[in-house]
Design a protein around this motif. Structure first.
Motif, short mmCIF file in Angstrom:
data_model
loop_
_atom_site.label_atom_id
_atom_site.label_comp_id
_atom_site.label_asym_id
_atom_site.label_seq_id
_atom_site.Cartn_x
_atom_site.Cartn_y
_atom_site.Cartn_z
N PHE A 128 35.52 51.64 -31.18
CA PHE A 128 34.32 52.28 -30.62
C PHE A 128 33.14 51.32 -30.67
O PHE A 128 32.14 51.56 -31.34
CB PHE A 128 33.95 53.54 -31.41
CG PHE A 128 34.89 54.68 -31.29
CD1 PHE A 128 35.85 54.73 -30.29
CD2 PHE A 128 34.83 55.74 -32.17
CE1 PHE A 128 36.71 55.80 -30.18
CE2 PHE A 128 35.69 56.83 -32.06
CZ PHE A 128 36.64 56.85 -31.06
N GLY A 129 33.23 50.21 -29.98
CA GLY A 129 32.12 49.26 -29.98
C GLY A 129 32.50 47.90 -30.52
O GLY A 129 31.64 47.04 -30.74
N TRP A 130 33.77 47.69 -30.74
CA TRP A 130 34.28 46.39 -31.20
C TRP A 130 35.62 46.14 -30.56
O TRP A 130 36.37 47.08 -30.28
CB TRP A 130 34.42 46.38 -32.72
CG TRP A 130 35.11 45.15 -33.26
CD1 TRP A 130 34.55 43.93 -33.48
CD2 TRP A 130 36.50 45.03 -33.63
NE1 TRP A 130 35.50 43.05 -33.96
CE2 TRP A 130 36.71 43.70 -34.06
CE3 TRP A 130 37.59 45.91 -33.62
CZ2 TRP A 130 37.94 43.24 -34.50
CZ3 TRP A 130 38.82 45.45 -34.05
CH2 TRP A 130 38.99 44.14 -34.49
N SER A 131 35.92 44.88 -30.29
CA SER A 131 37.23 44.54 -29.73
C SER A 131 37.75 43.32 -30.46
O SER A 131 36.98 42.42 -30.83
CB SER A 131 37.14 44.26 -28.23
OG SER A 131 36.21 43.22 -27.97
N PRO A 132 39.06 43.25 -30.69
CA PRO A 132 39.62 42.09 -31.40
C PRO A 132 39.51 40.84 -30.55
O PRO A 132 39.61 40.91 -29.31
CB PRO A 132 41.08 42.49 -31.63
CG PRO A 132 41.37 43.50 -30.56
CD PRO A 132 40.08 44.23 -30.33
N PRO A 133 39.29 39.69 -31.17
CA PRO A 133 39.19 38.44 -30.40
C PRO A 133 40.53 38.05 -29.81
O PRO A 133 41.60 38.39 -30.35
CB PRO A 133 38.73 37.43 -31.45
CG PRO A 133 39.24 37.97 -32.74
CD PRO A 133 39.17 39.47 -32.62
N ARG A 134 40.48 37.37 -28.70
CA ARG A 134 41.72 36.87 -28.08
C ARG A 134 42.14 35.59 -28.78
O ARG A 134 41.37 34.64 -28.88
CB ARG A 134 41.50 36.61 -26.60
CG ARG A 134 41.25 37.88 -25.79
CD ARG A 134 41.20 37.58 -24.31
NE ARG A 134 41.04 38.80 -23.51
CZ ARG A 134 41.08 38.83 -22.20
NH1 ARG A 134 41.27 37.70 -21.51
NH2 ARG A 134 40.93 39.97 -21.55
N GLU A 135 43.36 35.60 -29.26
CA GLU A 135 43.87 34.40 -29.94
C GLU A 135 44.09 33.26 -28.96
O GLU A 135 43.87 32.09 -29.27
CB GLU A 135 45.17 34.73 -30.67
CG GLU A 135 44.98 35.76 -31.79
CD GLU A 135 46.27 36.10 -32.49
OE1 GLU A 135 47.31 35.49 -32.12
OE2 GLU A 135 46.26 36.95 -33.39
N THR A 136 44.50 33.62 -27.74
CA THR A 136 44.70 32.61 -26.69
C THR A 136 43.85 33.01 -25.49
O THR A 136 43.96 34.13 -25.00
CB THR A 136 46.18 32.54 -26.26
OG1 THR A 136 46.99 32.29 -27.42
CG2 THR A 136 46.39 31.44 -25.24
N PRO A 137 42.97 32.12 -25.02
CA PRO A 137 42.11 32.45 -23.87
C PRO A 137 42.94 32.92 -22.68
O PRO A 137 43.96 32.31 -22.33
CB PRO A 137 41.41 31.12 -23.57
CG PRO A 137 41.42 30.39 -24.88
CD PRO A 137 42.71 30.77 -25.54
N GLY A 138 42.52 34.01 -22.08
CA GLY A 138 43.20 34.53 -20.90
C GLY A 138 44.39 35.41 -21.21
O GLY A 138 44.96 36.02 -20.30
#
Length: 507
Positions: free
Chosen positions: A303-313
């Protein structure tokens, strides 16, 4: 003209990271005037995640100074809800700590001491104005052009006759003429000023001590956060207009305010603010609906946060355990837009976490132990815990919530009520059930092969649908071999017999 709340004054690039690099102290400070709900849990969770992700401490403080609105069991509900969600409190009313007491109602002497400091410095004053006079000031303020929400005329500060102590007097903070700009880690530098009408000067002199000798939220939270050494405050955007007042109180004492993060509102899919009915659903009521705490925490974390992408795209899975969320959590990945609450996503996560629990021996046993009593009750006490474990093992991967065992899969623990069913197999398929009753092979798959060989006009679908009607009333969820194993040979044959009678009777 009031500066728009979300219009940062700077246009320079955001620093590479706003996430702290040293241990922080955060707090969750609910008011026990109701049960913990989704919005409150989100606030608690983000403060918890920030503390855990930096190796810091997470405090629980009860803001219970509004004695008229307290709900008797709300305090216990807060403890139980956090515990159920596996959010460990480092300092609080139950656990103690060196900065207590952790109930504001137990800190009255502390507030009296600090309010006296402001009185002695001339930064606060007593106010004996009646409710009628205050109401009249509010009404007149709204009639001004432009109108103002700043309503008090500072009569008790200017007139010595109104500055004496009385039984119903309050203490007001003497606000600065202009509030200072402040930094919000999420929104940047903000300049939030009240709208004044300078032809009829009013003052934003908030009450900091009520007539009962207890502090208001504004005063208590500043004093407590300072004394408890809180470094970061994460709270909802609805508190943004109050933040300049809080910072002014910090400056009045010569204290440094904590870092603030104001997180977005929770809204429905239609982008409307959650109603009481939607947003104030008690957290523990989720448990009664068969929701796992791991799923609820997973749901609320987004609810207002998203996990970072380990690999772009490459997209990252949003299905996470609490430990995984802690490892991934960073203020850098908070979002500014309103967070939409979508119940279907909650049930998606719940199905995922039920499956994870089933595949983990320790968690599976905990799942069985914590839910058996409810199953034992609604199933009439006919089955033991081993049977329930078997039900969970077989049926679990298809469940969106544990209460579906009671609502959708009643055939697991009670006879099928064929009279309620509208879709009844054709009489042409009765012989399928009759033949299965007399076949000696214990393998359902082998019996299907034999039926197909004996009756070339049949299809597997004909057989499966007819048998499923007999065993579960047509409800899917389990493969037929597993369902037969769960029911046992005697119940299997009894249901085939009863279903045969129903189909013939309806012919």
């Amino acid at each position: 003209m009031t500066t728009p709340i979300f219009a940062p004054l700077r246009t320079s690039k955001t620093p590479p990271s706003i996430h702290p690099t040293t241990p922080v102290r955060t707090r969750f400070a609910p008011s026990p005037t109701g049960y913990l709900h989704l919005g409150s849990l989100r606030t608690a969770l983000y403060n918890y995640l920030l503390a855990r992700s930096t190796g810091g401490q997470f405090l629980l403080r009860l803001e219970d100074t509004d004695r008229t609105r307290l709900v008797p069991d709300a305090e216990q509900n807060i403890y139980d809800s956090l515990r159920w969600c596996n959010m460990t409190v480092d300092e609080g009313p139950e656990t103690g700590g060196k900065y207590g007491p952790y109930r504001q109602s137990d800190r009255k002497d502390i507030y009296q001491h600090y309010v006296q400091i402001l009185l002695d410095k001339g930064l606060a004053y007593r106010c004996s104005c009646s409710k009628d006079r205050l109401n009249s000031l509010r009404e007149s303020a709204m009639k001004l052009k432009p109108p103002t929400t700043v309503t008090y005329d500072r009569k008790c500060a200017f007139d010595p006759q109104h500055s004496h102590t009385s039984d119903d007097s309050v203490i007001r903070f003497k606000s600065p003429d202009k509030y200072e700009q402040f930094d919000d880690l999420l929104h940047g530098k903000l300049d939030l000023q009240p709208q004044y009408n300078y032809n009829d000067r009013r003052y934003d002199d908030i009450v900091i001590m009520k007539s009962d000798g207890l502090p208001t939220y504004h005063f208590a939270n500043v004093v407590d956060d300072h004394l408890m050494k809180i470094t970061h405050v994460i709270r909802g955007e609805e508190w943004l207009p109050s933040t300049p007042k809080h910072i002014a109180l910090y400056r009045a004492f010569g204290w440094e305010p904590p870092s603030y993060v104001h997180i977005p509102l929770l809204t429905s899919l239609g982008d409307k603010k959650l109603s009481k009915r939607q947003g104030d659903i008690g957290i523990l009521s989720m448990k009664e609906k068969g929701i796992l705490p791991e799923a609820l925490v997973n749901f609320v974390a987004l609810f207002g946060w998203s996990p970072p992408r380990e690999t772009p795209g490459v997209s990252t899975s949003e299905s996470m355990t609490l430990d995984q969320i802690i490892k991934s959590f960073s203020l850098d990945h908070l979002t500014k837009g309103n967070a939409k609450v979508n119940d279907s996503k909650l049930y998606f996560f719940n199905k995922h976490h039920i499956t994870l629990a089933i595949n983990d021996p320790q968690k599976f046993q905990e799942l069985v132990d914590s839910n058996f009593d409810k199953f034992h009750s609604f199933s009439g006490g006919k089955y033991n815990k081993d049977y329930f474990a078997k039900v969970l093992k077989y049926l679990g991967p298809s469940l969106s919530s544990l209460d579906e065992i009671e609502t959708l899969h009643r055939y697991i623990y009670e006879p099928v009520n064929y009279a309620e069913l509208t879709k009844i197999p054709s009489p042409d398929f009765v012989h399928i059930l009759d033949r299965l009753l007399h076949l000696s092979s214990t393998s359902f798959d082998e019996n299907v092969k034999l039926l197909l060989k004996e009756n070339p006009e049949l299809t597997k679908k004909d057989i499966f649908q007819t048998v499923r009607f007999a065993l579960s009333g047509g409800t899917s969820g389990l493969t037929i071999p597993l369902l037969i194993d769960l029911l046992g040979e005697q119940e299997f044959k009894e249901r085939l017999t009863r279903a045969t009678e129903v189909i013939i009777k309806k012919a």
